[in-house]
Design a protein around this motif. Sequence first.
Motif, PDB file in Angstrom:
ATOM      1  N   ALA A 117       0.828  -1.215   0.000  1.00  0.00           N
ATOM      2  CA  ALA A 117       0.000   0.000   0.000  1.00  0.00           C
ATOM      3  C   ALA A 117       0.859   1.259   0.000  1.00  0.00           C
ATOM      4  N   ILE A 118       1.927   1.260   0.793  1.00  0.00           N
ATOM      5  CA  ILE A 118       2.836   2.410   0.834  1.00  0.00           C
ATOM      6  C   ILE A 118       3.513   2.592  -0.522  1.00  0.00           C
ATOM      7  N   ALA A 119       3.957   1.479  -1.123  1.00  0.00           N
ATOM      8  CA  ALA A 119       4.627   1.547  -2.426  1.00  0.00           C
ATOM      9  C   ALA A 119       3.713   2.156  -3.481  1.00  0.00           C
ATOM     10  N   ILE A 120       2.448   1.748  -3.487  1.00  0.00           N
ATOM     11  CA  ILE A 120       1.505   2.251  -4.496  1.00  0.00           C
ATOM     12  C   ILE A 120       1.103   3.694  -4.206  1.00  0.00           C
ATOM     13  N   SER A 121       0.894   4.023  -2.933  1.00  0.00           N
ATOM     14  CA  SER A 121       0.468   5.390  -2.607  1.00  0.00           C
ATOM     15  C   SER A 121       1.567   6.406  -2.879  1.00  0.00           C
ATOM     16  N   ALA A 173       1.052   2.925  -9.389  1.00  0.00           N
ATOM     17  CA  ALA A 173       0.835   1.535  -9.808  1.00  0.00           C
ATOM     18  C   ALA A 173       2.105   0.893 -10.363  1.00  0.00           C
ATOM     19  N   GLY A 174       2.995   1.696 -10.949  1.00  0.00           N
ATOM     20  CA  GLY A 174       4.232   1.165 -11.519  1.00  0.00           C
ATOM     21  C   GLY A 174       5.135   0.504 -10.506  1.00  0.00           C
ATOM     22  N   ALA A 175       4.973   0.844  -9.216  1.00  0.00           N
ATOM     23  CA  ALA A 175       5.803   0.225  -8.171  1.00  0.00           C
ATOM     24  C   ALA A 175       5.602  -1.288  -8.126  1.00  0.00           C
ATOM     25  N   VAL A 176       4.400  -1.730  -8.489  1.00  0.00           N
ATOM     26  CA  VAL A 176       4.104  -3.171  -8.469  1.00  0.00           C
ATOM     27  C   VAL A 176       5.005  -3.910  -9.453  1.00  0.00           C
ATOM     28  N   PHE A 177       5.207  -3.320 -10.634  1.00  0.00           N
ATOM     29  CA  PHE A 177       6.081  -3.944 -11.633  1.00  0.00           C
ATOM     30  C   PHE A 177       7.478  -4.144 -11.072  1.00  0.00           C
ATOM     31  N   MET A 218      10.059   3.000  -9.191  1.00  0.00           N
ATOM     32  CA  MET A 218      11.161   2.042  -9.114  1.00  0.00           C
ATOM     33  C   MET A 218      11.726   1.971  -7.699  1.00  0.00           C
ATOM     34  N   MET A 219      11.971   3.149  -7.102  1.00  0.00           N
ATOM     35  CA  MET A 219      12.540   3.181  -5.755  1.00  0.00           C
ATOM     36  C   MET A 219      11.632   2.495  -4.748  1.00  0.00           C
ATOM     37  N   MET A 220      10.354   2.836  -4.739  1.00  0.00           N
ATOM     38  CA  MET A 220       9.429   2.262  -3.766  1.00  0.00           C
ATOM     39  C   MET A 220       9.169   0.786  -4.053  1.00  0.00           C
ATOM     40  N   GLY A 221       9.087   0.419  -5.316  1.00  0.00           N
ATOM     41  CA  GLY A 221       8.861  -0.984  -5.652  1.00  0.00           C
ATOM     42  C   GLY A 221       9.993  -1.874  -5.192  1.00  0.00           C
ATOM     43  N   ILE A 222      11.237  -1.422  -5.391  1.00  0.00           N
ATOM     44  CA  ILE A 222      12.388  -2.220  -4.983  1.00  0.00           C
ATOM     45  C   ILE A 222      12.519  -2.252  -3.462  1.00  0.00           C
ATOM     46  N   LYS A 223      12.351  -1.095  -2.809  1.00  0.00           N
ATOM     47  CA  LYS A 223      12.437  -1.059  -1.346  1.00  0.00           C
ATOM     48  C   LYS A 223      11.405  -1.979  -0.700  1.00  0.00           C
TER      49      LYS A 223
END
Length: 484
Positions: A98-102, A106-110, A278-283
Amino acid sequence: MSLTQFKKGLNMDMTQIHAAIQWANGHLWDWLIILLLGTGVYFTLATRFIQIRLFGRSVKEMLSGRKSSTDPHGITPFQAFIVGLASRVGVGNIAGVAIAISVGGAGAVFWMWVTALVGMSSAFAESSLAQLFKVRDKENKQFRGGPAYYITQGLKQHWLGVLFALSLILCFGFVFNAVQANTIAAAAETSWAWNKQMVGIGLVILTAPIIFGGIRRVSKFAEAVVPVMAVLYLAMALYIVLTNLGAVPAVVSLIFSKAFQFDAAAGGFFGAMVSQAMMMGIKRGLYSNEAGMGSAPNAAAAAEVSHPASQGMIQMLGVFVDTIIVCSCTAFILLLSDVQNTTDLTGAQLTQAALVHHVGAWGADFLTIILFLFAFSTVVGNYAYAESNIQFIKSNRIIMNIFRMVVLMFVYFGAIWDVPLVWDMADLSMGIMAVINLIAILLLSPMVLLLMKDYQAKVRLGKTPEFKLSEHPVLKRKIKSDIW
């Protein structure tokens, strides 16, 4: 000094500490992103895409690992898989997504998916090494292992092994358990208006008897709880996807299209090249699946197996289950509701709002219960990792009991701390661990490839893969163990 003045001074100190942690995170994660993805890509290529080639075999190893351990001091491969999953599958799958998406969209999911797919090969490497270099502790003869052990034996760098052990104890024993408690307390406050202090006390009371029982009690608890909570959450997500089937293609398209919108992330040397997605998705992906971080190998080493690579593949499968399956469930629950664009909520509360949108008010209560199971199982799974590293530094009953009391203290304080500080502390301690471990497994990669080749050769001969140290003189000179 009055109580009000004391609290004001404490808040000012915490603000300064938080600012320092954020500064350190900005610089550390610039480089860690490259190291993390680079290591995953290296092992993916070096093992010839082992996460794809031997995926079916990893499922077979996991299912066959349910049989009872013949060694009274070991745990079964399946129990090691579940303990690893207990630590992986937690608030990172719900609040973290939820934090990554907010924050990242949506790209954080990828990028979470990418982190998991390449990270599966890193997970294979670190858990295979943990098995190869495992030892029996002197006190109760249980198997112990993990990065601290293979850094000390494989690289002959005891000081670095101790540094890793200390960073893991800080990360998993203390900070990550504070994150779990924080999420439980926040969800209970939102759903039932429960007092956070009372929730913290309740968590301490529930946690104490399990962690004072050691790794075997932790493994039995995880084996009973983790499959149930995972099935319940997956069933809810499947229901939501099926009832919104027409919108699923648009959500998938959104994930991919937003993944490559490289609006610069705030700060950092690579800020111009790295997007928030990218940053939030990887973290958040690394926090959730722990691939390459050096945590799951501590559980992997405790299992009794016939070949180190078999446990490597089982833990590799854990990364897939955690991120590609469980995290994706949360992502679709959120993106099919679009609540992230209509509210200021974040973390677990955002996921709760999405469930309420889909199924009604009882969805918030359902998620609170699931969050408790997820987070509480992660607390005891995290403890198992930290316990192994306390034993590595100093095997002493008094020290162990003091450590257990400090763990309980962090569980309590985690329940009452602010969310941003807790998550930023988690990022920093996780990053330090990951840097040390990733460098270590890269340096030890020849041994990883040797284990993989030995395993595959015996499978091709139609044998149950069994590793014998005597067949590998090069390793025999480096590994002082009667286990293999």
